[in-house]
Design an enzyme around this catalytic site. Structure first.
Site, PDB file in Angstrom:
ATOM      1  N   LEU A 505       0.815  -1.222   0.000  1.00 35.63           N
ATOM      2  CA  LEU A 505       0.000   0.000   0.000  1.00 35.63           C
ATOM      3  C   LEU A 505       0.846   1.267   0.000  1.00 35.63           C
ATOM      4  O   LEU A 505       0.401   2.321  -0.440  1.00 35.63           O
ATOM      5  CB  LEU A 505      -0.916   0.009   1.234  1.00 35.63           C
ATOM      6  CG  LEU A 505      -1.952  -1.117   1.327  1.00 35.63           C
ATOM      7  CD1 LEU A 505      -2.644  -1.075   2.676  1.00 35.63           C
ATOM      8  CD2 LEU A 505      -2.954  -1.009   0.199  1.00 35.63           C
ATOM      9  N   GLY A 506       2.036   1.187   0.534  1.00 35.35           N
ATOM     10  CA  GLY A 506       2.895   2.360   0.636  1.00 35.35           C
ATOM     11  C   GLY A 506       4.022   2.092   1.604  1.00 35.35           C
ATOM     12  O   GLY A 506       4.270   0.954   2.025  1.00 35.35           O
ATOM     13  N   GLY A 508       6.329   4.149   4.986  1.00 34.50           N
ATOM     14  CA  GLY A 508       6.563   5.284   5.863  1.00 34.50           C
ATOM     15  C   GLY A 508       7.854   5.107   6.625  1.00 34.50           C
ATOM     16  O   GLY A 508       8.696   4.264   6.280  1.00 34.50           O
ATOM     17  N   PHE A 510       8.340   3.799   9.443  1.00 35.93           N
ATOM     18  CA  PHE A 510       8.394   2.485  10.083  1.00 35.93           C
ATOM     19  C   PHE A 510       8.862   1.415   9.097  1.00 35.93           C
ATOM     20  O   PHE A 510       9.627   0.520   9.428  1.00 35.93           O
ATOM     21  CB  PHE A 510       6.993   2.148  10.609  1.00 35.93           C
ATOM     22  CG  PHE A 510       6.881   0.849  11.346  1.00 35.93           C
ATOM     23  CD1 PHE A 510       7.032   0.802  12.714  1.00 35.93           C
ATOM     24  CD2 PHE A 510       6.606  -0.325  10.666  1.00 35.93           C
ATOM     25  CE1 PHE A 510       6.919  -0.398  13.398  1.00 35.93           C
ATOM     26  CE2 PHE A 510       6.494  -1.527  11.341  1.00 35.93           C
ATOM     27  CZ  PHE A 510       6.653  -1.559  12.717  1.00 35.93           C
ATOM     28  N   GLY A 511       8.362   1.512   7.875  1.00 36.03           N
ATOM     29  CA  GLY A 511       8.663   0.512   6.862  1.00 36.03           C
ATOM     30  C   GLY A 511       7.482   0.373   5.923  1.00 36.03           C
ATOM     31  O   GLY A 511       6.549   1.172   5.948  1.00 36.03           O
ATOM     32  N   PRO A 512       7.473  -0.671   5.080  1.00 32.80           N
ATOM     33  CA  PRO A 512       6.387  -0.856   4.119  1.00 32.80           C
ATOM     34  C   PRO A 512       5.087  -1.293   4.795  1.00 32.80           C
ATOM     35  O   PRO A 512       5.092  -1.876   5.876  1.00 32.80           O
ATOM     36  CB  PRO A 512       6.920  -1.951   3.191  1.00 32.80           C
ATOM     37  CG  PRO A 512       7.899  -2.708   4.032  1.00 32.80           C
ATOM     38  CD  PRO A 512       8.535  -1.697   4.931  1.00 32.80           C
ATOM     39  N   VAL A 513       3.969  -0.993   4.109  1.00 32.38           N
ATOM     40  CA  VAL A 513       2.642  -1.370   4.594  1.00 32.38           C
ATOM     41  C   VAL A 513       1.963  -2.204   3.511  1.00 32.38           C
ATOM     42  O   VAL A 513       1.959  -1.826   2.337  1.00 32.38           O
ATOM     43  CB  VAL A 513       1.780  -0.131   4.911  1.00 32.38           C
ATOM     44  CG1 VAL A 513       0.427  -0.556   5.470  1.00 32.38           C
ATOM     45  CG2 VAL A 513       2.503   0.784   5.905  1.00 32.38           C
ATOM     46  N   LYS A 527       1.927  -3.415   8.884  1.00 29.09           N
ATOM     47  CA  LYS A 527       3.146  -2.609   8.872  1.00 29.09           C
ATOM     48  C   LYS A 527       4.329  -3.542   9.167  1.00 29.09           C
ATOM     49  O   LYS A 527       4.321  -4.274  10.159  1.00 29.09           O
ATOM     50  CB  LYS A 527       3.088  -1.521   9.933  1.00 29.09           C
ATOM     51  CG  LYS A 527       2.436  -0.228   9.509  1.00 29.09           C
ATOM     52  CD  LYS A 527       2.629   0.835  10.591  1.00 29.09           C
ATOM     53  CE  LYS A 527       2.040   2.162  10.179  1.00 29.09           C
ATOM     54  NZ  LYS A 527       2.289   3.209  11.195  1.00 29.09           N
ATOM     55  N   ASP A 623       2.627  14.351  14.718  1.00 31.03           N
ATOM     56  CA  ASP A 623       2.774  14.269  13.262  1.00 31.03           C
ATOM     57  C   ASP A 623       1.406  14.154  12.599  1.00 31.03           C
ATOM     58  O   ASP A 623       1.184  13.312  11.734  1.00 31.03           O
ATOM     59  CB  ASP A 623       3.656  13.082  12.872  1.00 31.03           C
ATOM     60  CG  ASP A 623       4.155  13.186  11.426  1.00 31.03           C
ATOM     61  OD1 ASP A 623       4.098  14.299  10.861  1.00 31.03           O
ATOM     62  OD2 ASP A 623       4.589  12.168  10.868  1.00 31.03           O
TER      63      ASP A 623
END
Length: 812
Positions: A505-506, A508, A510-513, A527, A623
């Site tokens: 999905l994307g 961030g 943290f890492g990929p989702v 996540k 954030d």
């Protein structure tokens, strides 16, 4: 002498003239010879309340109402003709000779009446300093017989001294009815009233459907409102006698101002007036979370907001339909595992709960708990019992008949409930409870140890200084135990097609989702902690420690985690993606009508209020941005990504950090420049988010041919030039002008330069949900015109999918 007599006659003429009642603010009453026309008013003797004519959304609709005069102009607390507004500004209020109040339109036709006609000799209508409009038959001594009072006919507001309840002899009932919308005082679809069936309790209904139940009164508070604590400013009481059933509150401090309101969106809110900030502060609200939803878990189901999923069957019960229960449809509730055998049944104690629906109950005020048990045991239809009044060690008896509905486990101020069970369940229950405690202890210990090992390994791989930083960040907030379901890695891998690119999905900090679908069909978002993420460890720790403790309809739900080889967090899936993917896409933006956008604005505000004030932890998100607002299938907003969040303990309201993490365009000046953050930092970000939602444009990178301001600066210029409506997204075809203007006004209050000038989230929600006059905003932060630089100038910063996220850099 003649001069004096003439003066006296002139004085009498004007004193009795209706015209004086129209223009003199000193009058608090009118007689049968006087009237009030639109433009005139009555003001209570102490100047606290005013009665007169007002408009809301449409100037052509005029209402007769009462509002605060001394503190908050036009906070309306009562409306007479809420069903039939005047079509123009020609309205007249008068007292008839028989003692009725009547409201006439321009044609002299009656559009509202108090219908209090009697054989009154000298009727007088008077506005009291309590906010009560009364009609009395005054005798020669100045006292009088009460003919009618507005306190008997509340609209959406309960003031001190008013009763909410019913007369048991006559059946006359007093209850709250919401406004239809924030600018339409006609009766809405929500009511809040006392249900007299069984042992009385307060019910919030939408139409005929119960949405929230207060629980029975236990002598101190409603059973389902554990935060309703005694305070030095006002007292509250529930009265149940042969004549009446009612709830009321009284002010103990005359300088303290408080009101209870049923909002147009079905939320009961208590507001208090704060002189220092010159505004209303939200003191209490119900419902407060998902577990307040009436009968969410069905019969014999129990809701616990700190668990995921929140519903479970009481011990000794099992889901009625296990397949539906597994896909989180709990509406059919639970059934007994073992049938009852009346002569051999036992009672099992369930501590710390909100007592179930008392609509089908029986009570006795004088019995003790043992007598209550004996009577219940002899009646095979009695399913449970409890203490009626918890004061002084407990007195009275309350018994339930039929299924037990709407139970929730409380973290504080819960009560003990004794439920009828089959005798054969006794040993099994005790054994199971012991095993459960042992299993939970081992599972939590194993989970915490495993998590620590994973974190330690990753920390050592990413430099020793990282470990030192994590140790130094151990606050009181992080002492909370972990309470997350653990997912098997193989299950998650199958659900996400082995973390394939097609399911991604994307990505961030943290890492990929990834999107996934479990075997039962439930859609999830996963996540995955990146091995190369500099901030992933910190974010993972925050997500586990914070969001696992938070449950609110406007926060994304964390379903569990996985710490086998991979470090994963599993969330509910949001089918409409993030707000920025809809708001800043030319095609998707068309789908966001104004009503949807205004719902998003309000939903985010409620989520932030929960974080700042109503949650177990006091959380600063740090954030907040469009990319961190997810939208469910009904476009309801849910705040996500707590990797940068901070927790306050005790009475902390502000903190300082050397590690500034946030997103350009949303950070407040004091945080971006000095590293100082507080709840007002989130308020600033929220203000930016509101302006983006209204306009469909990003704050960062905004360009305008007439100036070099960002979106906030552009909105400020339009506001000062009285051109705010030009900010509205051109793709929005229709909108409520009053809501748009109020949203922009509130947003500019949020982005003021000084944190002290920005409203709290509780005050902000009030501003959005009412038609109160708003204070003028001061100049926003970052207002200076900037010189736009090429995008490559920012190339050294870490990019997220839609925005630039900033963090302080550590030496390698």
């Amino acid at each position: 002498m003649r001069t004096v007599l003439s003066f006296f006659m002139i004085f009498l003429f004007y004193a009795s003239s209706p015209y004086v009642a129209q223009v003199s603010e000193a009058l608090d009453s009118i007689t049968a010879n006087q009237s009030i026309q639109d433009g005139g008013s009555l003001v209570s003797a102490g100047g606290t309340f005013e009665l007169g004519f007002f408009s809301t959304g449409l100037p052509s609709r005029r209402y007769l109402g009462i509002w605060y005069k001394k503190v908050a102009t036009m906070t309306v607390v009562w409306v007479a003709n809420r069903v039939t507004p005047l079509a123009d500004s020609v309205g007249t209020l008068k007292v008839t000779g028989s003692g009725s109040l009547v409201l006439l339109n321009a044609n002299g036709s009656e559009i509202w009446s108090s219908n209090s006609s009697t054989d009154a000799r000298n009727p007088v209508a008077q506005l009291l300093d309590s906010g009560n409009l009364v009609v009395k038959d005054v005798d020669g001594t100045g006292s009088g017989f009460l003919l009618w009072q507005s306190f008997d006919y509340p609209t959406d507001t309960l003031l001190a001294g008013m009763k909410m309840g019913r007369n048991r002899t006559t059946g006359f009932e007093r209850y709250l009815t919401s406004w239809k919308s924030i600018d339409d005082p006609s009766p809405g679809n929500f009511t809040y009233k006392i249900d007299p069936n069984g042992f009385p309790q307060s019910l919030l209904r939408q139409g005929s459907v119960v949405k929230f139940r207060s629980g029975p009164w236990n002598g101190v508070r409603y059973s389902g409102m554990p935060n309703l604590d005694p305070n030095p400013y006002y007292s509250y009481e529930f009265v149940l006698d042969d004549d009446e059933i009612y709830y009321h509150f009284e002010l103990l401090d005359s300088s303290f101002i408080s009101r209870l309101v049923l909002s147009s969106n079905g939320i009961v809110q208590r507001f208090t007036w704060i002189d220092r900030t010159q505004g209303w502060t939200l003191y209490l609200t119900v419902p407060i979370d998902n577990c307040d939803t009436y009968a969410l878990c069905g019969a014999y189901g129990s809701c616990k907001i700190d668990e995921s999923p929140v519903c479970r069957c009481l011990t000794g019960f099992t889901p009625r339909y296990s397949q539906e229960w597994d896909i989180l449809d709990w509406s059919h509730g639970c059934v007994r595992k073992t049938p009852l055998d009346c002569g051999k049944d036992i009672f099992v104690k369930y501590p710390g709960v909100k007592l179930p629906d008392t609509g089908n109950s029986w009570f006795n005020k004088t019995m003790d708990l043992q007598e209550c048990k004996e009577i219940c045991k002899k009646n095979c239809s009695c399913m449970a019992y409890s203490t009626l009044d918890i004061r002084g060690g407990g007195t009275g008896c309350l018994q339930w008949f039929g299924e037990l509905i709407d139970i929730r486990e409380l973290n504080q101020n819960g009560q003990d409930l004794y439920i009828r069970m089959a005798a054969s369940e006794s040993d099994l229950l005790q054994s199971k409870q012991t095993k459960q405690k042992l299993f939970i202890s081992l599972a939590v210990s194993f989970g915490v140890v495993s998590l620590c090992l994973v974190l330690t390994f990753c920390i050592l791989q990413n430099k020793r200084k990282k470990m030192k930083h994590l140790k130094g960040d151990n606050s009181e907030c992080q002492k909370e135990d972990l309470e997350l379901p653990v997912f098997d890695l193989g299950t998650v891998a199958i659900a996400t097609n082995n973390f394939s690119e097609e399911n991604k999905l994307g990505e961030g900090g943290f890492g990929p989702v990834y999107k996934g679908v479990l075997e039962d069909g439930q859609e999830i978002a996963v996540k995955k902690l990146s091995r190369y993420s500099r901030q992933g460890l910190h974010e993972f720790k925050n997500e586990v420690l914070f969001i696992s403790k938070l449950q609110h309809r406007n926060l994304v739900k964390l379903l569990g985690c996985c710490i086998q080889e991979e470090v994963l967090l599993i969330y509910e899936f949001m089918p409409n993606n993030s707000l920025d993917s809809c708001l800043f896409d030319q095609n998707q933006r068309k789908l966001l009508g104004w009503s949807t956008r205004f719902g998003i604005i309000n939903g985010i505000a409620r989520g932030l209020l929960y974080l700042h004030q109503d949650s177990r932890l006091r959380i600063i998100h740090r954030d907040l941005k469009a990319g961190n607002i997810l939208l469910d299938n009904e476009m309801n907003p849910k705040i996500s990504d707590f990797g940068s969040a901070k927790c306050f303990v005790g009475n902390e309201t502000e903190a300082n950090t050397l590690r500034v993490v946030g997103t350009y365009g949303y950070m407040s000046p004091e945080y971006a420049i000095d590293g100082v953050f507080s709840i007002k930092s989130d308020v600033f970000s929220y203000g930016v988010l509101v302006l983006e939602t209204v306009s469909g444009k990003r704050n960062r990178g905004f360009c305008h041919p007439d100036h070099c301001h960002n979106l906030v600066g552009h909105a400020w210029r339009l506001f000062t030039e009285d051109r705010s409506m030009e900010l509205v997204d051109e793709l929005v075809e229709s909108y409520n002008t009053a809501e748009v203007l109020r949203s922009i006004h509130v947003a500019l209050l949020c982005v003021q330069q000084c944190p002290e000038d920005r409203p709290s989230m509780s005050a902000l929600i009030l501003m959005l949900g009412s038609d109160n006059e708003l204070p003028l905003p001061k100049e926003p932060g970052f207002y200076n015109e900037r010189k736009l630089l090429p995008e490559s100038t920012f190339g050294h910063l870490v990019h997220s999918p839609n925005e630039v996220t900033m963090t302080s850099l550590s030496p390698r």
